[in-house]
Design a protein around this motif. Structure first.
Motif, short mmCIF file in Angstrom:
data_model
loop_
_atom_site.label_atom_id
_atom_site.label_comp_id
_atom_site.label_asym_id
_atom_site.label_seq_id
_atom_site.Cartn_x
_atom_site.Cartn_y
_atom_site.Cartn_z
N THR A 1 -86.62 92.68 -33.46
CA THR A 1 -87.36 91.80 -32.54
C THR A 1 -88.76 91.47 -33.02
OG1 THR A 1 -87.80 93.82 -31.28
CG2 THR A 1 -86.09 92.36 -30.44
N ASN B 1 -87.19 81.72 -29.94
CA ASN B 1 -86.39 82.17 -28.80
C ASN B 1 -85.33 83.15 -29.30
OD1 ASN B 1 -84.41 82.42 -26.79
ND2 ASN B 1 -85.10 80.50 -25.83
N GLU C 1 -83.51 85.41 -27.74
CA GLU C 1 -82.27 85.53 -26.98
C GLU C 1 -81.28 84.43 -27.34
OE1 GLU C 1 -85.38 83.86 -24.01
OE2 GLU C 1 -85.28 85.25 -25.71
N VAL D 1 -79.56 85.78 -30.33
CA VAL D 1 -78.65 86.84 -29.89
C VAL D 1 -77.37 86.22 -29.31
CG1 VAL D 1 -78.36 88.68 -28.17
CG2 VAL D 1 -80.49 88.52 -29.51
N ALA D 2 -77.53 85.19 -28.49
CA ALA D 2 -76.36 84.53 -27.89
C ALA D 2 -75.47 83.93 -28.97
CB ALA D 2 -76.82 83.44 -26.92
N GLN E 1 -89.28 89.18 -22.34
CA GLN E 1 -88.42 88.77 -23.47
C GLN E 1 -87.29 89.78 -23.66
OE1 GLN E 1 -89.55 89.44 -27.66
NE2 GLN E 1 -89.26 87.23 -27.97
N ARG F 1 -84.70 89.12 -21.12
CA ARG F 1 -83.90 87.93 -21.43
C ARG F 1 -82.88 88.23 -22.53
NH1 ARG F 1 -89.14 85.65 -21.84
NH2 ARG F 1 -88.71 84.99 -23.99
N ILE F 2 -83.28 89.05 -23.51
CA ILE F 2 -82.36 89.45 -24.57
C ILE F 2 -81.22 90.29 -24.00
CG2 ILE F 2 -82.14 90.97 -26.60
CD1 ILE F 2 -85.00 90.08 -27.40
N HIS G 1 -80.18 90.30 -21.01
CA HIS G 1 -79.35 89.45 -20.14
C HIS G 1 -78.23 88.82 -20.95
CE1 HIS G 1 -78.04 86.48 -17.25
NE2 HIS G 1 -78.49 85.47 -17.97
N GLU G 2 -78.54 88.35 -22.14
CA GLU G 2 -77.50 87.75 -23.01
C GLU G 2 -76.50 88.82 -23.44
OE1 GLU G 2 -78.87 84.13 -22.36
OE2 GLU G 2 -77.04 84.64 -23.49
N VAL G 3 -76.98 90.03 -23.71
CA VAL G 3 -76.09 91.12 -24.13
C VAL G 3 -75.14 91.50 -23.00
CG1 VAL G 3 -76.04 93.58 -24.72
CG2 VAL G 3 -77.68 92.07 -25.85
N ALA H 1 -81.17 93.50 -16.13
CA ALA H 1 -80.15 92.55 -16.61
C ALA H 1 -78.82 92.79 -15.91
CB ALA H 1 -80.00 92.69 -18.12
#
Ligand code: LRH
Ligand code: MN
Length: 388
Positions: free
Chosen positions: A215, A223, A225, A228-229, A261, A264-265, A267-269, A312
């Protein structure tokens, strides 16, 4: 609201790997500050990492870095870690601290130097065999400082050749995870500067080659995340090197500089179902506690990750999707912010008690006096550090 039992189960099963080097002295090019009680060898680093697991319950492995954690018997080190309640995790190669690597390691124009670097990478796979590790993490400082210094494509060919040789050496259950970094120590080109370059090399190698997202390794404003997505979508996210930064690769405590941040990361995971260890995504810390005490710093970092994960997991995904489909911009944003603005500390305290742990691992560790004990015990010998 998510099913709290499911949320707690996900938190209980989450695993965070600690970096051995976070327990040693570290710093910047200006100064490496030495702290009393710092471990003097990988055995003591494992003992300190075990303290973090003892009070958080979710950090059962320690990544090692070679040669910083060089020992004669890695199976014995793995047994020592096991006896301390943890295990040896990811093996990190180091081809960035030898004079021979001035113009690069596996990308160096000199074939002799490339062979030396490859030999180290293959030695690290031997160490994985001995320690029972799954992942070989590769980060290359390789790059150039001036336009024209070397041929960009030729260096990629050399990199691909070395990676193929390492990939071919891996055992059936072993993986190669390739970390990218925008710049430093190279300041014109870095041979693996971004997720795209790492992904292209991984796709060329095979299914057990995956990308590591550190990170701290992006240009300001990137961005993360989104990256990551995309890597999750491609099935190529091997893991994270978690830390945080205000400016460059500051290696500060994860979540300290930008907890939103990190949320948000995560959240994608969570949305991709990649939190569970079975997903194959490794959650590692890669930090340096330059001025703060090391073990408390690691405990605080694990707690920061847990808080981001808990928030998340509390995202009302049905409400979010409904608002997204309706084009309800503010509604959708509000669903996410509601989760982020939830104080999850009581939930985590309760969870720890259910796990038979103290509700506040930081306070619990400080109350043991372990910090003072190691200061009095570790007076002789030389403290571990980066040796940069
Ligand atoms: C490079 C890096 C890499 C490690 C080192 C300790 O900046 O992030 O992951 O090898 O830090
Ligand atoms: Mn890293």
């Amino acid at each position: 609201m998510r099913d709290l039992t499911a949320v707690k189960d996900a938190l209980k099963n989450h695993r965070i790997e600690l970096p051995s080097w976070a327990f040693g002295n570290s710093g910047t090019r200006f100064k490496v500050f030495s702290q009393p009680g710092v471990p003097r060898d990988p055995w003591e680093k494992a003992a300190d990492a075990a303290q973090v697991h003892k009070y958080t319950g979710v950090a059962p492995s320690m990544a090692v870095h070679i040669p910083w954690d060089k020992v004669d018997d890695y199976a014995a080190l793995a047994a020592h870690a096991k006896a301390s309640g943890i295990r040896i995790g990811t093996v990190n190669a180091n081809v960035f601290q030898d004079d021979d690597y001035r113009l690069g390691s596996v990308c160096n124009p000199d074939a002799k130097v490339r062979r030396k670097a490859l030999a180290h990478l293959l030695e690290c796979v031997d160490i994985m065999d001995a320690a029972g590790s799954r992942d070989l993490k590769l980060w290359f400082a390789d790059g150039t400082n001036y336009p024209g210094q070397d041929d960009i494509s030729a260096r990629q060919d050399r990199l691909a050749e070395a990676l193929a040789a390492v990939y071919q050496r891996l055992g059936p259950d072993q993986r190669l995870v390739l970390e990218y970094k925008l710049f430093e120590p190279s300041f014109y080109t870095t041979d693996v500067p971004d997720w795209g370059t790492s992904l292209l090399h991984c796709q060329a190698l095979g299914p057990r080659a995956l990308v590591v997202v550190d990170t701290g390794h992006h240009a300001p404003g990137v961005n993360i995340e989104f990256i990551v997505a995309m890597l999750l979508r491609a099935g190529r996210l091997g893991g994270f090197d978690f830390n945080s930064r205000f400016y460059a690769d500051d290696d500060l405590m994860v979540g300290a500089a930008d907890p939103f941040q990190l949320f948000r990361i995560m959240h994608e995971v969570v949305k991709a179902g990649a939190l569970d260890p079975a997903s194959g995504v490794a959650f590692m810390l890669d930090q340096c506690h330059n001025i703060e005490p090391k073990i408390p710093g690691q405990i605080r970092s694990v707690m920061n990750v847990q808080e981001a994960v808990a928030k998340a997991l509390l995202v009302d995904s049905d409400a979010l999707r409904a608002a997204q489909v309706e084009g309800d911009v503010l509604g959708a944003n509000a669903v996410l912010m509601d989760a982020y603005n939830t104080d999850v500390r009581p939930l985590l305290a309760g969870l720890r008690e259910e796990m038979g742990l103290a509700p506040d691992p930081y306070a619990a560790y400080l109350a043991t006096g372990y910090g003072d004990k190691i200061i009095s015990e570790r007076k002789e010998g030389s403290p571990a550090g980066w040796g940069a």
